[in-house]
Design a protein around this motif. Structure first.
Motif, PDB file in Angstrom:
ATOM      1  N   ASN A 117       0.858  -1.323   0.082  1.00  0.00           N
ATOM      2  CA  ASN A 117       0.069  -0.134  -0.064  1.00  0.00           C
ATOM      3  C   ASN A 117       1.103   1.193   0.115  1.00  0.00           C
ATOM      4  O   ASN A 117       0.449   2.238   0.491  1.00  0.00           O
ATOM      5  CB  ASN A 117      -0.982   0.049   1.191  1.00  0.00           C
ATOM      6  CG  ASN A 117      -2.007  -1.128   1.153  1.00  0.00           C
ATOM      7  OD1 ASN A 117      -2.368  -1.669   0.021  1.00  0.00           O
ATOM      8  ND2 ASN A 117      -2.295  -1.763   2.426  1.00  0.00           N
ATOM      9  N   GLY A 118       2.070   1.377  -0.623  1.00  0.00           N
ATOM     10  CA  GLY A 118       2.855   2.373  -0.820  1.00  0.00           C
ATOM     11  C   GLY A 118       3.867   2.646   0.658  1.00  0.00           C
ATOM     12  O   GLY A 118       4.395   3.708   0.333  1.00  0.00           O
ATOM     13  N   THR A 138      12.460   3.038   6.477  1.00  0.00           N
ATOM     14  CA  THR A 138      10.891   3.040   6.483  1.00  0.00           C
ATOM     15  C   THR A 138      10.597   4.316   5.658  1.00  0.00           C
ATOM     16  O   THR A 138      11.279   5.450   5.909  1.00  0.00           O
ATOM     17  CB  THR A 138      10.283   2.970   7.750  1.00  0.00           C
ATOM     18  OG1 THR A 138       8.814   2.837   7.701  1.00  0.00           O
ATOM     19  CG2 THR A 138      10.380   4.270   8.797  1.00  0.00           C
ATOM     20  N   ASN A 139       9.452   4.559   5.084  1.00  0.00           N
ATOM     21  CA  ASN A 139       8.847   5.586   4.778  1.00  0.00           C
ATOM     22  C   ASN A 139       7.624   6.070   5.620  1.00  0.00           C
ATOM     23  O   ASN A 139       6.887   7.108   5.108  1.00  0.00           O
ATOM     24  CB  ASN A 139       8.431   5.650   3.146  1.00  0.00           C
ATOM     25  CG  ASN A 139       7.585   4.465   3.057  1.00  0.00           C
ATOM     26  OD1 ASN A 139       7.194   3.694   3.733  1.00  0.00           O
ATOM     27  ND2 ASN A 139       6.939   4.598   1.508  1.00  0.00           N
ATOM     28  N   ILE A 140       7.313   5.105   6.803  1.00  0.00           N
ATOM     29  CA  ILE A 140       6.258   5.779   7.510  1.00  0.00           C
ATOM     30  C   ILE A 140       6.458   6.696   8.450  1.00  0.00           C
ATOM     31  O   ILE A 140       7.561   6.826   9.105  1.00  0.00           O
ATOM     32  CB  ILE A 140       5.998   4.418   8.482  1.00  0.00           C
ATOM     33  CG1 ILE A 140       5.422   3.266   7.397  1.00  0.00           C
ATOM     34  CG2 ILE A 140       4.826   4.700   9.351  1.00  0.00           C
ATOM     35  CD1 ILE A 140       5.326   1.696   8.140  1.00  0.00           C
ATOM     36  N   PRO A 141       5.828   7.956   8.284  1.00  0.00           N
ATOM     37  CA  PRO A 141       6.235   9.020   9.001  1.00  0.00           C
ATOM     38  C   PRO A 141       5.990   9.108  10.533  1.00  0.00           C
ATOM     39  O   PRO A 141       5.341   8.003  10.914  1.00  0.00           O
ATOM     40  CB  PRO A 141       5.347  10.017   8.508  1.00  0.00           C
ATOM     41  CG  PRO A 141       4.256   9.619   8.137  1.00  0.00           C
ATOM     42  CD  PRO A 141       4.819   8.071   7.538  1.00  0.00           C
TER      43      PRO A 141
END
Length: 141
Positions: A117-118, A138-141
């Motif tokens: 999911n991106g 990670t690209n999770i903020p």
């Protein structure tokens, strides 16, 4: 040359606390102004309160949990009591960073990789030169 956006950085510190003290520790950090959001990660066997924006995570094993992470936290608490469980470093390419740590005889304790999911997350928890570190990409903020 490393760009500033891809430079490694300190992401957050994880405090392991006994389950019976978890709420009190979370309340103390809340009273200090942290926004520690609760979550129960049953697949890992842990309860957490996390404020990634301010760099704090509180972790406790769930009662009776046998997952690898829960067992590791239980072992930590039995041997040392409440304290700093790991320091999380944000890196670009956790596997590449692990290869560097392996040159210093690192021992990997846990790894997880999520992708979909991106969003993506790769996390490698290890001990190197006696230091508890977690490599996080990670690209999770």
């Amino acid at each position: 040359m490393t760009s500033e956006s891809s430079a490694p950085s300190l992401h957050h510190v994880v405090f392991a606390v006994a389950p019976e003290r978890h709420d009190t520790v979370a309340q103390m950090f809340t009273d200090l102004g942290f926004l520690v959001q609760p979550a129960e990660l049953t697949e890992l066997g842990v309860r957490v309160n996390l404020d990634w924006n301010r760099g704090i995570e509180i972790i406790s094993p769930l009662p009776g949990a046998t997952a690898q992470v829960a067992e590791s936290v239980n072992r930590f608490l039995a041997e040392r009591g409440d304290g700093i469980y790991t320091v999380v470093l944000q890196v670009t390419g956790a596997s590449a960073a692990e290869a560097v740590a392996e040159r210093y005889d690192a021992t990997t304790r846990f790894r997880q990789k999520l992708d979909g999911n991106g969003t993506f997350l790769e996390e490698i928890d290890l001990s190197v030169l006696g230091l508890p570190l977690t490599l996080l990409d990670t690209n999770i903020p």
